[in-house]
Design an enzyme around this catalytic site. Sequence first.
Site, PDB file in Angstrom:
ATOM      1  N   CYS A  47      39.812  34.812  41.331  1.00  0.00           N
ATOM      2  CA  CYS A  47      40.660  36.095  41.885  1.00  0.00           C
ATOM      3  C   CYS A  47      41.729  36.413  40.880  1.00  0.00           C
ATOM      4  O   CYS A  47      42.138  37.825  40.732  1.00  0.00           O
ATOM      5  CB  CYS A  47      41.592  35.321  43.018  1.00  0.00           C
ATOM      6  SG  CYS A  47      40.477  34.617  44.209  1.00  0.00           S
ATOM      7  N   HIS A  56      43.414  39.833  39.316  1.00  0.00           N
ATOM      8  CA  HIS A  56      44.871  40.212  40.033  1.00  0.00           C
ATOM      9  C   HIS A  56      45.798  39.632  38.877  1.00  0.00           C
ATOM     10  O   HIS A  56      47.200  39.690  39.259  1.00  0.00           O
ATOM     11  CB  HIS A  56      45.074  39.651  41.234  1.00  0.00           C
ATOM     12  CG  HIS A  56      44.165  40.230  42.213  1.00  0.00           C
ATOM     13  ND1 HIS A  56      44.275  41.634  42.553  1.00  0.00           N
ATOM     14  CD2 HIS A  56      43.151  39.908  42.873  1.00  0.00           C
ATOM     15  CE1 HIS A  56      43.229  42.048  43.421  1.00  0.00           C
ATOM     16  NE2 HIS A  56      42.418  41.115  43.558  1.00  0.00           N
ATOM     17  N   ARG A 109      38.743  40.116  53.905  1.00  0.00           N
ATOM     18  CA  ARG A 109      38.812  40.675  52.566  1.00  0.00           C
ATOM     19  C   ARG A 109      38.700  39.532  51.309  1.00  0.00           C
ATOM     20  O   ARG A 109      37.996  40.000  50.521  1.00  0.00           O
ATOM     21  CB  ARG A 109      40.462  41.033  52.372  1.00  0.00           C
ATOM     22  CG  ARG A 109      40.842  41.787  51.102  1.00  0.00           C
ATOM     23  CD  ARG A 109      39.894  43.322  51.063  1.00  0.00           C
ATOM     24  NE  ARG A 109      40.122  44.047  50.044  1.00  0.00           N
ATOM     25  CZ  ARG A 109      39.266  43.636  48.935  1.00  0.00           C
ATOM     26  NH1 ARG A 109      38.155  42.970  48.700  1.00  0.00           N
ATOM     27  NH2 ARG A 109      39.685  44.550  47.606  1.00  0.00           N
ATOM     28  N   CYS A 155      35.684  40.257  48.586  1.00  0.00           N
ATOM     29  CA  CYS A 155      35.942  39.704  46.955  1.00  0.00           C
ATOM     30  C   CYS A 155      35.027  38.809  46.383  1.00  0.00           C
ATOM     31  O   CYS A 155      34.306  39.095  45.386  1.00  0.00           O
ATOM     32  CB  CYS A 155      37.469  39.445  46.811  1.00  0.00           C
ATOM     33  SG  CYS A 155      38.813  40.492  46.793  1.00  0.00           S
TER      34      CYS A 155
END
Lengths: 129, 299
Positions: free
Chosen positions: B213, B217, B256, B260
Site C-alpha cells: 500500500c 500512497h 476498496r 487495491c
Amino acid sequence: MKRSFVVVLIVLFTACGQPADIQQAQEPVGAQAGTLSTTTAPMANTAPEASATYQEARDSAVATVSLAAEKNSTWSTSDALLKQAEAASIEGELDRAIQLADEARWLAELAIKQAETEETLWRDRVLRN
Amino acid sequence: MLFPLRAPQKCLEPKNKENVQVIKVFSFLVLIISQLMAWSALAEPEEDRQAMLSFYEKHFPNVEFQEFANGVYAFDEIARQQWLEIEDFPPYEIAVDEGEAYFNNRFSNGNSYADCFENEGQGVRQNYPYFDTNVGKVITIELAINQCREKNSEKPLPYGKGELAAISSYMAYTSRGNTIDVKVPTNNPAALAAFESGKQFYYSRRGQLNFACSSCHIQAVGLSIRADPLSTTVGQVTHFPAYRARWGEMVTLQRRFAECNFQVRARPLALQSDQYRNLEYFLSFMSNGFELNGPASRR
C-alpha cells in the site's frame, strides 16, 4: 549515386521475393516450436499418461497455492492460470494444461517467497521521524 | 556422573546479605526495563501517526492539514474542479436516503439499529473501528451493523455494497464534521498487536506486481498511475463509503482494499477478515484528527 541506388533496389527485391519457406527458416527456433509462448497452443495430447501428468501438475499447483493462501499472499495470477489449465484439460489440450498448471505452481512458489521475505523487510519502509 | 547435581533450592539460596542486595537491584532493573519496553511499544502508534503527518507536510508544504481528507483533490486542481462539479448533484444522495430508510426499519422482533448503537447510531462513525477488549478483535462499523442484525435474529448482509453500504453511508452522513478519534488502548497488548498487524499489512509488498500500500500512497504519493493521481495515507478513511463512478455504486472501505489488492495481482482477502479489519484500524488511527466528510464521490 545512380548505381548504388539500383544496387539497393535489387537487394530489396531479392529479399522480398524469397519463398515463404526460406523466410520461415530464418525465424527463431523457439518461436516456431511455440516452446517459449504460453499463448501458442501445442498439439492436443489425450494420452492417459498425459492426463495423469496434468493431474499431478494440477494437484501440486493447488497445494502450493494453498500454502501461499495460508500466508495471505496468493497471487491472483495463479488462480487465473489454474482456471485456464482446467479449461485446457477439458478441451483435451493436455500439454498446454500441464504447462499452465506448472506456471501457476511456480508463481505460487514466488508468492510464498515474497511473503517470507516481507516478514522482516516491511519494517524498513515504516516512516519514522 | 561427571558433574555432581546440586539441590535446586541451594542454587537459589542467597549466600549472604550482599547477594540479597544484588538480587534486589537486579529485580528493580528488570522491572524498570520491562516498563520502559512496554512504554515504548505503547508510544509507537502515536509516533507512527506523527511521522506520517510530518512526511506529508514536508511532501505537500502548500496543502492545509484538513485538506488531506479530500484525497487527491487536495493537490490535483483539475480533478478537484471536476469533483466539486459532481458535488452539485452528489451521486451518493440516493444511498443516504435508502440507508436512512433501512436504518429506521424495525427488525421482526420490534427492535431497530438505533437500539444497538450509542446515541441511537447518530454521529458515531468517528469512533469506528474500535478494539473490543472482550472479544480481542477490531470492530468496524459495517461489522457492528451486521452484529446488530444477528443480535436481533436477522441474517447478516453481504459486505462491500448494497444495503450494508447504504446503512453505513447514512451513518457516515450523520457523523459529518465529527473528528476521527480512533483509540488504540495503551494497556492492551492485543490491541497493539492488531494495530501492528494492520501496519505490517500496509507496508508489506504483495501480489505479482510486488506492491505494498505504501508503494503508492507513500513512495509514489502525488504521482499518477495512468490518469489516476495517488492519494495520501492520512485522510483516506474519512470519506467512505464512497460512490465510485467506475462501478456506478457505493463502495465500502474494505471493498476498496480488495480492489487495491486485485490491482497488484494479489488475491483479495475476505471482507471483514481479521487482516482487513486490522488494516482499517491502522489507517483510521493514522487519520485521527481529520473531520469525517463521507459519504463522498470518487472516480
